[in-house]
Scaffold this motif. Structure first.
Motif, short mmCIF file in Angstrom:
data_model
loop_
_atom_site.label_atom_id
_atom_site.label_comp_id
_atom_site.label_asym_id
_atom_site.label_seq_id
_atom_site.Cartn_x
_atom_site.Cartn_y
_atom_site.Cartn_z
N UNK A 222 0.82 -1.22 0.00
CA UNK A 222 0.00 0.00 0.00
C UNK A 222 0.85 1.27 0.00
N UNK A 223 1.91 1.27 0.83
CA UNK A 223 2.69 2.50 1.01
C UNK A 223 3.85 2.61 0.04
N UNK A 224 4.21 1.50 -0.60
CA UNK A 224 5.38 1.43 -1.49
C UNK A 224 6.68 1.77 -0.76
N UNK A 225 6.71 1.51 0.52
CA UNK A 225 7.89 1.87 1.30
C UNK A 225 8.03 0.94 2.50
N UNK A 226 9.18 0.27 2.63
CA UNK A 226 9.42 -0.59 3.79
C UNK A 226 9.51 0.27 5.05
N UNK A 227 10.05 1.48 4.89
CA UNK A 227 10.19 2.36 6.05
C UNK A 227 8.81 2.79 6.58
N UNK A 228 7.92 3.15 5.66
CA UNK A 228 6.56 3.54 6.08
C UNK A 228 5.82 2.36 6.71
N UNK A 229 5.98 1.19 6.10
CA UNK A 229 5.32 -0.01 6.62
C UNK A 229 5.80 -0.30 8.04
N UNK A 230 7.13 -0.19 8.24
CA UNK A 230 7.70 -0.43 9.57
C UNK A 230 7.15 0.57 10.57
N UNK A 231 7.08 1.83 10.19
CA UNK A 231 6.57 2.86 11.10
C UNK A 231 5.13 2.58 11.51
N UNK A 232 4.32 2.17 10.55
CA UNK A 232 2.92 1.86 10.85
C UNK A 232 2.80 0.73 11.86
N UNK A 233 3.78 -0.17 11.85
CA UNK A 233 3.73 -1.32 12.75
C UNK A 233 4.54 -1.09 14.03
N UNK A 234 5.03 0.15 14.21
CA UNK A 234 5.89 0.46 15.37
C UNK A 234 7.11 -0.44 15.44
N UNK A 235 7.64 -0.74 14.26
CA UNK A 235 8.87 -1.54 14.18
C UNK A 235 10.02 -0.63 13.79
N UNK A 236 11.18 -0.88 14.36
CA UNK A 236 12.38 -0.21 13.88
C UNK A 236 12.61 -0.64 12.42
N UNK A 237 13.08 0.30 11.60
CA UNK A 237 13.32 -0.04 10.20
C UNK A 237 14.29 -1.22 10.09
N UNK A 238 15.32 -1.21 10.96
CA UNK A 238 16.32 -2.29 10.92
C UNK A 238 15.68 -3.65 11.20
N UNK A 239 14.68 -3.67 12.07
CA UNK A 239 14.00 -4.92 12.39
C UNK A 239 13.13 -5.37 11.21
N UNK A 240 12.41 -4.43 10.62
CA UNK A 240 11.57 -4.76 9.45
C UNK A 240 12.43 -5.30 8.32
N UNK A 241 13.59 -4.67 8.13
CA UNK A 241 14.51 -5.10 7.08
C UNK A 241 15.00 -6.51 7.35
N UNK A 242 15.31 -6.82 8.64
CA UNK A 242 15.80 -8.13 9.01
C UNK A 242 14.71 -9.20 8.81
N UNK A 243 13.48 -8.87 9.20
CA UNK A 243 12.36 -9.80 9.00
C UNK A 243 12.22 -10.14 7.51
N UNK A 244 12.31 -9.10 6.69
CA UNK A 244 12.19 -9.29 5.24
C UNK A 244 13.31 -10.17 4.70
N UNK A 245 14.53 -9.85 5.13
CA UNK A 245 15.70 -10.60 4.61
C UNK A 245 15.67 -12.05 5.06
N UNK A 246 15.28 -12.29 6.31
CA UNK A 246 15.25 -13.67 6.82
C UNK A 246 14.18 -14.49 6.09
N UNK A 247 13.07 -13.84 5.81
CA UNK A 247 12.01 -14.52 5.07
C UNK A 247 12.48 -14.84 3.65
N UNK A 248 13.13 -13.87 3.01
CA UNK A 248 13.64 -14.08 1.65
C UNK A 248 14.65 -15.23 1.62
#
Lengths: 124, 124
Positions: free
Chosen positions: B35-61
């Motif tokens: 929806x937001x076209x942004x991992x940073x925006x998505x992380x903010x919406x979920x109250x996640x640190x960007x670094x954590x969102x990035x790690x979740x994404x990378x581990x899943x990949x």
């Protein structure tokens, strides 16, 4: 690791009444108490501190609103903990529910994610 | 709290390939990135640190063996993150699977634990 390796799933089923009241942890604990007649032995088998096992049991009882264990002292078997009738019904209900869900999920998962499923290995 | 109050349930569904590869966290993250076209925006919406969102994404990949996001730079929309075709298929597959399980579980749970179910409120 490639996109052709199989994906698997796990279901985690938790029940709530006044807060979380039943899940895989308390189910395993009750199953082991039922066999060993001892919360302490059940806790040891699960590598849990007795105090933690006791707390899990008490929190579940509080949320459910009924007792899960009866303590028996003395008697021919030297006492120990036995499941209440409600605990047995709860355990059987939970395990039956989980087994039924897993059987359904196996079929649904295979259809979606398995070989021949819609997600992978489809012809393009 | 009494034994007549309703019990409810939650299902938690996790997928594994090379380790855990998909679950409710990554599903929500992907939905918000879409929806937001942004991992940073998505992380903010979920109250996640960007670094954590990035790690979740990378581990899943890594566990899945394919990319979930494509980064676009520039262009008429000023760049951003978009879901890969595989990410979209994975998200739809997971959400469809979870929805199907929940629908089945609603019926099974009501039968076992609901009013008129076998566990509670039965005549003794």
């Amino acid at each position: 690791m490639s996109a052709q390796d199989p994906i698997t799933f796990t279901l985690f089923v938790r029940l709530f009444r006044d807060g979380k009241c039943f899940g895989p942890g308390i189910a395993e604990l009750l199953t082991r108490v039922d066999r060993t007649r001892s919360l302490r032995s059940a806790a040891m088998e699960m590598n849990l501190a007795y105090s933690k096992a006791w707390r899990i049991m008490k929190e579940s009882e509080q949320a459910l609103g009924f007792a899960l264990l009866n303590s028996q002292t003395g008697g021919v078997h030297g006492g120990g903990a036995v499941l209440t009738e409600e605990a047995r019904a709860m355990l059987e209900g939970y395990e039956g529910f989980v087994a039924e869900l897993n059987a359904f999920a196996d079929e649904a998962f295979e259809r979606r994610f398995g070989i021949g499923g819609s997600l992978f290995l489809k012809e393009k």
